[in-house]
Design an enzyme around this catalytic site. Structure first.
Site, PDB file in Angstrom:
ATOM      1  N   LEU A   1     -42.968   1.469  23.390  1.00 30.45           N
ATOM      2  CA  LEU A   1     -41.540   1.782  23.198  1.00 30.45           C
ATOM      3  C   LEU A   1     -41.093   1.666  21.742  1.00 30.45           C
ATOM      4  O   LEU A   1     -39.898   1.513  21.469  1.00 30.45           O
ATOM      5  CB  LEU A   1     -40.662   0.896  24.090  1.00 30.45           C
ATOM      6  CG  LEU A   1     -40.919   0.994  25.607  1.00 30.45           C
ATOM      7  CD1 LEU A   1     -39.929   0.124  26.371  1.00 30.45           C
ATOM      8  CD2 LEU A   1     -40.857   2.441  26.088  1.00 30.45           C
TER       9      LEU A   1
ATOM     10  N   GLY B   1     -40.454   5.428  21.896  1.00 38.38           N
ATOM     11  CA  GLY B   1     -40.134   5.969  23.210  1.00 38.38           C
ATOM     12  C   GLY B   1     -38.991   5.227  23.870  1.00 38.38           C
ATOM     13  O   GLY B   1     -38.453   4.246  23.337  1.00 38.38           O
TER      14      GLY B   1
ATOM     15  N   PHE C   1     -50.796  10.515  23.982  1.00 43.67           N
ATOM     16  CA  PHE C   1     -49.670  11.006  23.173  1.00 43.67           C
ATOM     17  C   PHE C   1     -49.114   9.894  22.272  1.00 43.67           C
ATOM     18  O   PHE C   1     -47.992  10.007  21.794  1.00 43.67           O
ATOM     19  CB  PHE C   1     -48.534  11.506  24.073  1.00 43.67           C
ATOM     20  CG  PHE C   1     -48.899  12.644  24.972  1.00 43.67           C
ATOM     21  CD1 PHE C   1     -48.748  13.963  24.551  1.00 43.67           C
ATOM     22  CD2 PHE C   1     -49.392  12.409  26.238  1.00 43.67           C
ATOM     23  CE1 PHE C   1     -49.081  15.019  25.382  1.00 43.67           C
ATOM     24  CE2 PHE C   1     -49.726  13.462  27.084  1.00 43.67           C
ATOM     25  CZ  PHE C   1     -49.576  14.771  26.650  1.00 43.67           C
ATOM     26  N   ALA C   2     -49.889   8.835  22.046  1.00 43.19           N
ATOM     27  CA  ALA C   2     -49.340   7.622  21.444  1.00 43.19           C
ATOM     28  C   ALA C   2     -49.585   7.513  19.938  1.00 43.19           C
ATOM     29  O   ALA C   2     -49.742   6.412  19.417  1.00 43.19           O
ATOM     30  CB  ALA C   2     -49.898   6.389  22.150  1.00 43.19           C
ATOM     31  N   ALA C   3     -49.591   8.620  19.231  1.00 41.72           N
ATOM     32  CA  ALA C   3     -49.836   8.570  17.784  1.00 41.72           C
ATOM     33  C   ALA C   3     -48.539   8.459  16.996  1.00 41.72           C
ATOM     34  O   ALA C   3     -47.481   8.917  17.432  1.00 41.72           O
ATOM     35  CB  ALA C   3     -50.581   9.826  17.342  1.00 41.72           C
TER      36      ALA C   3
ATOM     37  N   TYR D   1     -51.837  11.321   8.039  1.00 43.97           N
ATOM     38  CA  TYR D   1     -51.589  11.709   9.426  1.00 43.97           C
ATOM     39  C   TYR D   1     -52.610  12.758   9.881  1.00 43.97           C
ATOM     40  O   TYR D   1     -53.276  12.589  10.911  1.00 43.97           O
ATOM     41  CB  TYR D   1     -50.171  12.260   9.582  1.00 43.97           C
ATOM     42  CG  TYR D   1     -49.941  12.969  10.893  1.00 43.97           C
ATOM     43  CD1 TYR D   1     -50.083  12.289  12.106  1.00 43.97           C
ATOM     44  CD2 TYR D   1     -49.594  14.318  10.934  1.00 43.97           C
ATOM     45  CE1 TYR D   1     -49.891  12.936  13.316  1.00 43.97           C
ATOM     46  CE2 TYR D   1     -49.396  14.963  12.136  1.00 43.97           C
ATOM     47  CZ  TYR D   1     -49.541  14.272  13.318  1.00 43.97           C
ATOM     48  OH  TYR D   1     -49.361  14.922  14.524  1.00 43.97           O
TER      49      TYR D   1
END
Length: 332
Positions: A39, A42, A78-80, A146
């Site tokens: 989070l 998110g 999807f946690a980049a 990145y």
């Protein structure tokens, strides 16, 4: 008659913009979804279509417990961290989160014999474009941490495939845009950095103007051209990639975009048309590293996955994003 068993999936980063849309689509497709999200960017309510576990990929105890408790058929990542400018200022944070933490996840998957992995990659792995449309074999020369972190993970996936039998699909997207067509989800970045929500914030009055960085490029109106792909179409491609792997398909790395470009000025004009609002524009100097044109060649994604964008028109992308801005913008 044998009763069918619902496949269970782990979506890491499933409380973020793209991840939350993916969780909703997977739930609609009949999968049971567990969301792991720390989070940091998110929102817990965005993950409501799955079972949310608040935790971090850096925590091996959380990962071990999750995989011990659940028999996952596949993992979607999807946690980049994804801000180019921030990656230049804090490369350590990007390599630790995007590379080292992904290794933690992959190694836990190995220990529990989970062999299917969908990876959210990026066009930033290519660096400066050598052509107006980028194919999968375009040279990979990322120009920021990145992009390098995403390329590193793609290389790790290839090696894990050869050595450990991991099967993966890496989807390299260009500019995700729009919102859930049903209006339940949308972009909630803080601070916001994506062009379309910034323009719509100017239209709604939450922002005084939109900055245009450079209007003297060698394009049809002097502003940069980008490939905007609707977030729901993006998620549909992930669903097809998942089904490809679960049906025995081999590993893939695919570019994902509409295959057509819209200029910054065309997006502003479209937003004025869709919203019926005046949008103040302020012209600023070019930003270093902004190519004039960046558009995907998604021929392979269409051919290998049978993917076909449903919401390719700019006005439709803007309409869905505007509905979300009107519904939620004043509450953030």
């Amino acid at each position: 008659m044998t009763k069918s068993v619902t496949k269970k999936l782990l979506v890491v980063g499933g409380a973020g913009y793209i991840g939350s849309h993916m969780v909703k689509l997977l739930a609609q497709a009949g999968y049971a979804v567990v969301v792991l999200d720390n989070l940091c960017t998110g929102f817990a309510d965005a993950a409501r279509f799955g079972t949310l576990v608040i935790g971090d990929l850096a925590d091996p105890v959380v990962l071990e417990r999750l995989f011990a408790e659940h028999d996952f058929a596949a993992v979607l990542h999807f946690a980049a961290l994804s801000q180019v400018g921030e990656s230049m200022q804090a490369p350590d944070r990007y390599y630790r989160n995007n590379v080292a933490n992904t290794l933690n996840l992959l190694d836990t998957m190995r220990q529990h014999q989970v062999q299917h992995f969908i990876f959210s990659s990026t066009a930033a792995i290519f660096g400066e474009p050598e052509s107006d449309k980028l194919t999968e074999d375009h040279p990979q020369r990322p120009i920021n941490p990145y992009g390098r972190s995403k390329r590193m993970v793609e290389e790790i996936l290839a090696d894990y495939g050869k050595s450990f039998g991991l099967r993966s699909v890496a989807l390299r997207y260009f500019n995700a845009a729009g919102a859930d067509p049903a209006g339940e989800l949308g972009e909630r970045h803080d601070p916001e950095s994506h062009l379309i929500p910034l323009i719509l914030q100017a239209a709604s009055g939450r922002r005084g103007h939109i900055a245009v960085f450079g209007n003297d490029y060698a394009t049809r109106d002097g502003t940069c051209i980008r490939d905007y792909i609707h977030v729901w179409d993006l998620c549909q491609a992930h669903l097809l990639a998942l089904q490809h792997l679960l049906n025995g398909g081999q590993s893939l790395a695919l570019n994902l975009g509409n295959g057509q470009g819209f200029s910054v000025q065309e997006v502003i004009d479209g937003a004025r048309r869709v919203t019926g609002r005046d949008i103040a524009v302020r012209h600023e100097p070019r930003r270093a590293g902004d190519p004039a044109i960046l558009v995907a060649d998604s021929t392979q994604a269409r051919a290998r996955l049978g993917w076909q964008p449903e919401y390719a028109e700019l006005d439709v992308i803007l309409q869905h994003a505007w509905a979300w801005e009107q519904k939620k913008g004043s509450r953030w």
